[in-house]
Structure formats: structure tokens, C-alpha cells
Enzyme design. Structure first.
Site, mmCIF file in Angstrom:
data_model
loop_
_atom_site.group_PDB
_atom_site.id
_atom_site.type_symbol
_atom_site.label_atom_id
_atom_site.label_comp_id
_atom_site.label_asym_id
_atom_site.label_seq_id
_atom_site.Cartn_x
_atom_site.Cartn_y
_atom_site.Cartn_z
ATOM 1 N N HIS A 1 0.859 -1.199 0.000
ATOM 2 C CA HIS A 1 0.000 0.000 0.000
ATOM 3 C C HIS A 1 0.887 1.239 0.000
ATOM 4 C CE1 HIS A 1 0.920 0.550 4.208
ATOM 5 N NE2 HIS A 1 0.269 -0.535 4.598
ATOM 6 N N HIS B 1 4.047 1.389 2.343
ATOM 7 C CA HIS B 1 5.212 0.626 1.874
ATOM 8 C C HIS B 1 5.865 1.347 0.692
ATOM 9 C CE1 HIS B 1 2.342 -2.747 3.154
ATOM 10 N NE2 HIS B 1 3.191 -2.592 4.143
ATOM 11 N N CYS C 1 1.830 -9.252 20.974
ATOM 12 C CA CYS C 1 0.911 -8.781 19.920
ATOM 13 C C CYS C 1 1.382 -9.360 18.595
ATOM 14 C CB CYS C 1 0.888 -7.260 19.845
ATOM 15 S SG CYS C 1 0.030 -6.696 18.346
ATOM 16 N N CYS D 1 2.120 -6.762 15.775
ATOM 17 C CA CYS D 1 3.442 -6.106 15.888
ATOM 18 C C CYS D 1 4.557 -7.139 15.903
ATOM 19 C CB CYS D 1 3.608 -5.341 17.195
ATOM 20 S SG CYS D 1 2.407 -4.093 17.575
ATOM 21 N N CYS E 1 -3.256 -3.991 22.073
ATOM 22 C CA CYS E 1 -1.973 -3.343 21.802
ATOM 23 C C CYS E 1 -2.220 -1.897 21.397
ATOM 24 C CB CYS E 1 -1.207 -4.137 20.751
ATOM 25 S SG CYS E 1 -0.789 -3.218 19.283
ATOM 26 N N HIS F 1 -2.114 -1.468 17.271
ATOM 27 C CA HIS F 1 -3.148 -2.068 16.410
ATOM 28 C C HIS F 1 -4.538 -2.104 17.032
ATOM 29 C CE1 HIS F 1 0.670 -3.602 14.788
ATOM 30 N NE2 HIS F 1 0.061 -3.495 13.640
ATOM 31 N N LYS G 1 -4.116 5.883 10.451
ATOM 32 C CA LYS G 1 -2.973 5.183 9.868
ATOM 33 C C LYS G 1 -3.511 4.161 8.859
ATOM 34 C CE LYS G 1 1.343 2.914 10.696
ATOM 35 N NZ LYS G 1 1.457 1.473 10.562
ATOM 36 N N LYS H 1 -5.161 -2.444 6.694
ATOM 37 C CA LYS H 1 -5.942 -3.349 5.873
ATOM 38 C C LYS H 1 -7.423 -3.323 6.243
ATOM 39 C CE LYS H 1 -4.775 -7.382 6.486
ATOM 40 N NZ LYS H 1 -4.238 -8.678 6.751
HETATM 41 N N1 MSP Z 1 8.458 -6.791 8.597
HETATM 42 C C1 MSP Z 1 8.596 -5.646 9.410
HETATM 43 C C2 MSP Z 1 9.912 -4.940 9.149
HETATM 44 C C3 MSP Z 1 11.134 -5.773 9.327
HETATM 45 S S1 MSP Z 1 12.569 -4.900 8.924
HETATM 46 C C4 MSP Z 1 13.813 -5.837 9.467
HETATM 47 C C5 MSP Z 1 7.449 -4.698 9.128
HETATM 48 N N2 MSP Z 1 6.832 -4.836 7.953
HETATM 49 S S2 MSP Z 1 5.589 -3.969 7.443
HETATM 50 O O1 MSP Z 1 5.129 -4.600 6.252
HETATM 51 O O2 MSP Z 1 4.641 -3.783 8.480
HETATM 52 O O3 MSP Z 1 6.180 -2.615 6.973
HETATM 53 C C6 MSP Z 1 6.448 -1.617 7.873
HETATM 54 C C7 MSP Z 1 7.071 -0.441 7.145
HETATM 55 O O4 MSP Z 1 6.239 -0.023 6.039
HETATM 56 C C8 MSP Z 1 7.167 0.784 8.022
HETATM 57 O O5 MSP Z 1 8.311 0.788 8.829
HETATM 58 C C9 MSP Z 1 7.222 1.865 6.986
HETATM 59 O O6 MSP Z 1 8.496 1.868 6.420
HETATM 60 C C10 MSP Z 1 6.213 1.375 5.960
HETATM 61 N N3 MSP Z 1 4.872 1.822 6.281
HETATM 62 C C11 MSP Z 1 3.780 1.048 6.530
HETATM 63 N N4 MSP Z 1 2.703 1.843 6.753
HETATM 64 C C12 MSP Z 1 3.073 3.130 6.653
HETATM 65 C C13 MSP Z 1 2.385 4.352 6.698
HETATM 66 N N5 MSP Z 1 1.094 4.434 6.932
HETATM 67 N N6 MSP Z 1 3.092 5.472 6.460
HETATM 68 C C14 MSP Z 1 4.433 5.436 6.162
HETATM 69 N N7 MSP Z 1 5.091 4.304 6.117
HETATM 70 C C15 MSP Z 1 4.474 3.139 6.424
HETATM 71 O O7 MSP Z 1 7.188 -3.852 9.962
#
Ligand code: MSP
Length: 538
Positions: A19, A22, A127, A130, A145, A148, A295, A298
Site C-alpha cells: 500500500h 510501503h 501482539c 506487531c 496493543c 493495532h 494510519k 488493511k
Molecule cells: N516486517 C517488518 C519490518 C522488518 S525490517 C527488518 C514490518 N513490515 S511492514 O510490512 O509492516 O512494513 C512496515 C514499514 O512499512 C514501516 O516501517 C514503513 O516503512 C512502511 N509503512 C507502513 N505503513 C506506513 C504508513 N502508513 N506510512 C508510512 N510508512 C508506512 O514492519
């Protein structure tokens, strides 16, 4: 020669399709990597997917799939999205690959050999969203948590522990000696107070599910998914001793969202210290994108923003530009389609698009399409010298800002050049100059200056907008090889006035960013906003 530049994104969980959040991190990392390549740095850019753990296992089970099956499916969505968004990573790591699992086991053995692993029990909250352990006091009143808002689970199982408490002083010392270790400053302070409040030993294995890397020497346990995931930053390099490891480790920058700062700025450095490996240079945390203040998640349809859809309608570059320009990297920002389309029309169609079309039209009209030369005798005359100063300042400021992880500030500096050049064209009124044969030299000089400003702007926006930058250079008349060379180098201010070669033949301008009028905007919004998030029709 500069030190190599190694930048990473978090590896993304495969329980969700990519999304906007990411996309944001990955675009920012890609722009930084492209910038460093253009500076001649030996650059390496890593991204990938986090495929183990309870969260993925549960997501797979609920969809009637195996975890590997789910990962194999979703990883393709990530790869395709990165393609669509013009992400140019050097490697893509999946934690289910053997090359990764091998290094996780190696890391475990190193930490164990250092005497920092012992067997115990974990009785406490966890959690799954997380993938994190929570102390009772850190949960909301109903045991959910704080991130979430979902109920945490009570876990009671044998577990190996990592003696993280042992590293508190060493970590504080590292922060002290390396003020740049965590950026921006506000996040650094937040982490420092967390460390000062006391580091506890960390539970680093699980026994009540099996989707993970086996603990070396104890098949009952799988390695805690964060220990597994963080190791990707070195496993992708072949691990300690690997050729890429020797060349690129320690990383220059782990770019992450602020949600996962503690794992990166506390757990990971402690693991590395225990294993006797060097720590990354900087951890740069960015803020969250929200949609209508929430935020992105999903379970909230209104927050779902699909970067693929936007890119396929208005181009990846426009989305990349917007995300990088709209909000300074460390801050939170609320995403609206109106702001996206507003910037598209104002900054891209009006400012940059207009600069391209009017300067090329002038060149075609006054010089039969051939780029004229700058006139040395006019170099110091005003107002031309003024425009050159603006250009030189923009080149310096944009480079400084990109080097300081401030892409938004860099784009602002570049836009000062774009706008000022447009303003110079407005006031110099070349079409009047063109009527006066006595002022031919002035016309040549100013036209060259405008074209060179465009040439520099194109190269400076290339990290943010690689496709449009290429298009501008092609319209300026550069051939493929020259384009590649121009994109691979940052403008050299010493070459002002002679950087853009005279004699190139420009193309007839083609619109770079066709304006989006109200009717088209309504059409786009209708496509982009999911039905269940559309406001009710009256
Ligand atoms: N798998 C772990 C990270 C492991 S790194 C060794 C994880 N994955 S995640 O799919 O949840 O992705 C998290 C990352 O996606 C966040 O740290 C950020 O970089 C990005 N983002 C996810 N949602 C976001 C927003 N709403 N806004 C900005 N960035 C966001 O955590």
C-alpha cells in the site's frame, strides 16, 4: 573516493499487499540511492520481504494456504509494485531463502558463543500484529496493543533469551559518540529515553508455532521473527566474510518508518555488538502517512490507497514526486487525492511542464531547433548572471538536502530554479529580443541559459522522477548514451554556461504532464477510491 553507500528499506510482511505506506519508504530509499549513484558513490540498495512468524502463519491459515504459498503469492505483488513504481533495487531478499536462513543461524551461534543466550520461559503478552512482546503496563486497559488496538495474546512457553541488558551502557556510549546514529533528532531522543529507562533481556525464540528459522541445536524452537528479519541486512550481503559484506557493511542508512524504530535502534545494534560486528552508520526514521487522520491499515477501507492504480493513471513519477515533496521525511502527513492532483497541476504541469514546452518552442522558433551557445561576453551581465546564481545555488542546496535525508527540501530548491527560470523568461520577453537583430547575442545567451536550467533541473529531479527526467533529456535532443551519462551524474556548477552542449537539436515539445481538469479529476477519483470508502451519493 567516498565510502560505499548502502541503503536498505524494511522488509515487508507478506500478509498484506503493498500500500501507500510501503511505497513511500521504498520510493524514498530509491530516490536516495539514485542520488548517490549520480554522485558517483558505489551504491547498493536492498529491499525484500519478511515471510516468517506467527502473523504470516495465521494469515495463511485463515486463507486456507500454506505460509510458503501465501508468501510466494504476495511477494510477486511486491515485485510488480516496485516495477510499476520504477524502483531500482540491487537485491531483493526473502527471509525464506536458504542464503538468509544460513546467516540467521550463524548470527545465533555468534551471539550464543559470546555467552549472551540462555534458556528461560516467557510468560507474558504478545501482539501478533506487531510481532512484539508487551509488558502489562504498556497495553491499553482492555489488554489490546496500543498500535493495532487488537487484543494481545497471553503467551506461556519455554524461550531462549538474549542478554540485551548487558549492552545498555555500550549502546548509550555509541549514541553519545555518534550523534547521527538515529535521525531525526526527535526520534533519537525518544529512543535514548527508552534505553535509559533500562534494557531488559529479550525473549528470542518461540515454541508454540513453527513457521520460522529453527534455533541451531534445538529443533523445538524457532528464532523470534524480529531477530530473523533484522538479519536480512547482512544476509543479503552474504553474511560476515561474504564479498558484498566486506564491501558494503556497515550500512550507511537503514530507512524505516517510525513504527519500527525500537527494533532497529535498540535490538539490532545490541545483536551486532554481541556478535562482534560493526553497527550501521545511521537509522533514519520517517513519519506515517495517514488517510483522513487514520494510519493506513488493511481493516480500514477508507485508508486503502493503491499506489499501482495511481501510477497507472498519472504515472509513477507524479506519485513519487508528490510523496517526496509534500511532507518532510521525518514528519507525519495526511494523504489526500486533492493535494496530489493539486501538486500535479501546479508543480508538474504548470512549472516544470511549462518550462520544458516554452524553452523548446523558443529554440525551435528562433534557432530552427538548434541549441545556441552561451556568450562569454555576457556571462557577468545582469540579469543573466542572476539566473546563473539561482541555478548554482539550487544545485548546491539540492545536493546538500539529499545528503541530509531531506528530499522535500531538495525538491523545493530545484523548484526555485524551475520557477525563477520561468520568471526570467516572462520578464526578458525573448519574443521581443527576437525581433531585434542587434540583440541576437543576448537572445542566444538567454536561450542557452534557459535550456541549461532545464537540463540541470531534469538531472536533479531524476532521483525523484527518473522517467520524466529521461523524457526531458530526450526532448532536449540528447541521444540514449548522453541521456544515460547525464542521468548518472549530478550537475557540475563549475561547468555553468557550457554544460549543455550547443548544437544539439531539440524535439518539438510534447506535453510532459498533461493538465488534469475537473472532469478528469472526478473520473480518476472514481477509479481510485474504493467503493466502500466513497461518500454516500445524495
Ligand atoms: N516486517 C517488518 C519490518 C522488518 S525490517 C527488518 C514490518 N513490515 S511492514 O510490512 O509492516 O512494513 C512496515 C514499514 O512499512 C514501516 O516501517 C514503513 O516503512 C512502511 N509503512 C507502513 N505503513 C506506513 C504508513 N502508513 N506510512 C508510512 N510508512 C508506512 O514492519
Amino acid at each position: 573516493m567516498n565510502r560505499p553507500y548502502y541503503i536498505t528499506t524494511p522488509i515487508y510482511y507478506v500478509n498484506d499487499v503493498p500500500h501507500l505506506g510501503h511505497a513511500y519508504t521504498t520510493i524514498a530509499a530509491d530516490a536516495l540511492a539514485r542520488f548517490h549513484r549520480s554522485r558517483g558513490d558505489d551504491t547498493y540498495f536492498l529491499t525484500g520481504t519478511d515471510e516468517h512468524g506467527q502473523k504470516i502463519e495465521e494469515a495463511a491459515t485463515s486463507r486456507g494456504k500454506t505460509p510458503q504459498g501465501l508468501a510466494d503469492e504476495v511477494v510477486e505483488r511486491f515485485r510488480a509494485t516496485w516495477d510499476t513504481l520504477s524502483i531500482r533495487h540491487d537485491d531483493f531478499i526473502r527471509t525464506t531463502e536458504d542464503r538468509h536462513k544460513r546467516v540467521v543461524a550463524d548470527m545465533w551461534r555468534r551471539i550464543e558463543a559470546a555467552g549472551d543466550i540462555y534458556l528461560g520461559r516467557y510468560d507474558g503478552w504478545y501482539c501478533v500484529s506487531c510481532e512484539a512482546y508487551y509488558a502489562e503496563g504498556a497495553l491499553e486497559d482492555d489488554q489490546s496493543c496500543p498500535v493495532h488496538k487488537r487484543p494481545a495474546k497471553w503467551v506461556s512457553e519455554p524461550s531462549y533469551y538474549f542478554r540485551m541488558s548487558r549492552f545498555q551502557d555500550a549502546l548509550l556510549d555509541h549514541f553519545d559518540k555518534h550523534p547521527e546514529f538515529v535521525q531525526p533528532e526527535s526520534y533519537r531522543n525518544e529512543i535514548l529515553s527508552f534505553i535509559r529507562s533500562g534494557l531488559r533481556d529479550l525473549s528470542v525464540s518461540r515454541t508454540t508455532f513453527h513457521w520460522g528459522v529453527e534455533v541451531p541445536g534445538d529443533r523445538e524452537h524457532v528464532v523470534y521473527v524480529w531477530i530473523d528479519a533484522l538479519t536480512n541486512y547482512i544476509s543479503a550481503l552474504g553474511g560476515p566474510g561474504g564479498a558484498h559484506y566486506e564491501r558494503y557493511w556497515p550500512a550507511t542508512c537503514h530507512l524505516i518508518g517510525k513504527d519500527i524504530l525500537r527494533f532497529h535502534a535498540v535490538y539490532w545494534p545490541c545483536m551486532l555488538m554481541s556478535a562482534g560486528l560493526p553497527l550501521p552508520e545511521t537509522i533514519v526514521a520517517h513519519g506515517w502517512w495517514t488517510v483522513r487522520g487514520e494510519k493506513i491499515s488493511k481493516s480500514m477501507p477508507a485508508t486503502r490507497v493503491d499506489p499501482n492504480l495511481i501510477a497507472s493513471d498519472i504515472g509513477a513519477d507524479a506519485l513519487r514526486y508528490f510523496l517526496l515533496r509534500e511532507v518532510p521525511l521525518g514528519l507525519d502527513g495526511d494523504f489526500t487525492y486533492e493535494a496530489l492532483l493539486g501538486r500535479y497541476n501546479a508543480d508538474l504541469a504548470n512549472d516544470l511542464g511549462n518550462l520544458l514546452s516554452r524553452t523548446l518552442s523558443m529554440t525551435v522558433k528562433f534557432f530552427g531547433g538548434e541549441v545556441p551557445s552561451a556568450r562569454p561576453e555576457l556571462a557577468d551581465a545582469e540579469p543573466h548572471a542572476g539566473l546563473r546564481r539561482v541555478a548554482v545555488d539550487a544545485v548546491r542546496e539540492a545536493a546538500e538536502a539529499m545528503g541530509a535525508y531531506a528530499p522535500s527540501r531538495a525538491l523545493e530548491a530545484i523548484w526555485r530554479l524551475v520557477r525563477e527560470t520561468n520568471r526570467y523568461v516572462d520578464t526578458a520577453q525573448p519574443w521581443k529580443l527576437a525581433k531585434d537583430p542587434e540583440r541576437r547575442a543576448e537572445l542566444e545567451h538567454t536561450t542557452h541559459a534557459y535550456l541549461e536550467a532545464l537540463f540541470w533541473s531534469a538531472r536533479m529531479v531524476a532521483p525523484a522522477m527518473p522517467n520524466k527526467a529521461t523524457e526531458i533529456l530526450a526532448q532536449l535532443g540528447l541521444g540514449d548514451e548522453s541521456i544515460a551519462r547525464a542521468m548518472a551524474s549530478w550537475p557540475d556548477v563549475e561547468r555553468a554556461g557550457r554544460d549543455l552542449e550547443a548544437g544539439l537539436v531539440v524535439k518539438k515539445p510534447a506535453p510532459l504532464f498533461p493538465r488534469i481538469d475537473d472532469e478528469r479529476a472526478a473520473e480518476l477519483l472514481d477509479r481510485w477510491v474504493p467503493d466502500d470508502a466513497k461518500p454516500p451519493k445524495v
